[in-house]
Design an enzyme around this catalytic site. Structure first.
Site, PDB file in Angstrom:
ATOM      1  N   ARG A   1      12.707   4.761   0.711  1.00 21.33           N
ATOM      2  CA  ARG A   1      12.733   3.527   1.505  1.00 21.33           C
ATOM      3  C   ARG A   1      12.167   2.441   0.604  1.00 21.33           C
ATOM      4  NH1 ARG A   1       9.235   5.578   6.464  1.00 21.33           N
ATOM      5  NH2 ARG A   1       7.917   5.904   4.677  1.00 21.33           N
TER       6      ARG A   1
ATOM      7  N   ARG B   1       0.823  -1.213   0.000  1.00 19.44           N
ATOM      8  CA  ARG B   1       0.000   0.000   0.000  1.00 19.44           C
ATOM      9  C   ARG B   1       0.857   1.263   0.000  1.00 19.44           C
ATOM     10  NH1 ARG B   1      -2.187   0.542   5.352  1.00 19.44           N
ATOM     11  NH2 ARG B   1      -0.204   1.607   5.603  1.00 19.44           N
TER      12      ARG B   1
ATOM     13  N   PHE C   1      -9.535  -6.284  17.548  1.00 16.34           N
ATOM     14  CA  PHE C   1      -8.191  -5.714  17.522  1.00 16.34           C
ATOM     15  C   PHE C   1      -7.349  -6.350  16.402  1.00 16.34           C
ATOM     16  CE2 PHE C   1      -3.728  -5.741  18.834  1.00 16.34           C
ATOM     17  CZ  PHE C   1      -3.510  -4.402  19.128  1.00 16.34           C
TER      18      PHE C   1
END
Length: 159
Positions: free
Chosen positions: A94, A81, A154
């Site tokens: 990077r 992404r 979560f």
């Protein structure tokens, strides 16, 4: 924090730091490098979280391989992404996409951002996504065995 939490956090933090230091000067060349990098930055988080969930008494302790896959899938998804943001990073890009994959399509990773390479970019993207999908079975197994609804949310929402 209780001793079980402290031990899990200390162990994972030490291992993450050592692993991430290894990649400060090392490029991600091979798929093995990619898996190793993702293990250090996110697979170990998966292991640590599994240990914390277990220490809390809400979940069973999952095998390390499945906990690692949870982290690898999430990290690989983020790397895919974030391609454009990472490649345009100033002062230095990077690059976490493994050369073993992208070099099948272009000579330099940054070439994938140009419209004239859009067909090659989609092919390379498909290759990267296919690599990430090898972790799906483990992720689904992990999440299907979670008992606590808060822990499930979560884990499931980022995945």
């Amino acid at each position: 924090l209780k001793k079980g939490y402290q031990e899990a956090i200390e162990d994972i933090t030490m291992r993450m730091g050592a692993g991430m230091a290894k990649f400060i000067c090392k490029e991600v060349e091979t798929i093995d490098d990619y898996d190793e990098y993702c293990h250090y930055v996110a697979g170990l988080v998966g292991l640590g979280l599994s240990k914390l969930f277990h220490a809390s008494g809400t979940e069973k302790l999952f095998p390390d391989s499945i906990s690692n896959s949870m982290g690898l899938f999430l990290q690989k998804t983020n790397i895919i992404r974030d391609y454009l943001e990472d490649i345009n990073e100033i002062p230095k890009s990077r690059m976490f996409w493994p050369r073993e994959i992208w070099s099948k399509y272009v000579n330099k990773l940054e070439e994938l951002k140009y419209e004239e390479n859009s067909e090659k970019a989609v092919q390379c993207l498909n290759d990267m996504v296919t690599n990430a999908l090898i972790h799906i079975e483990d992720c689904l197994k992990y999440m299907s065995e979670l008992r606590d609804p808060a822990v499930f949310k979560f884990c499931a929402i980022p995945q």
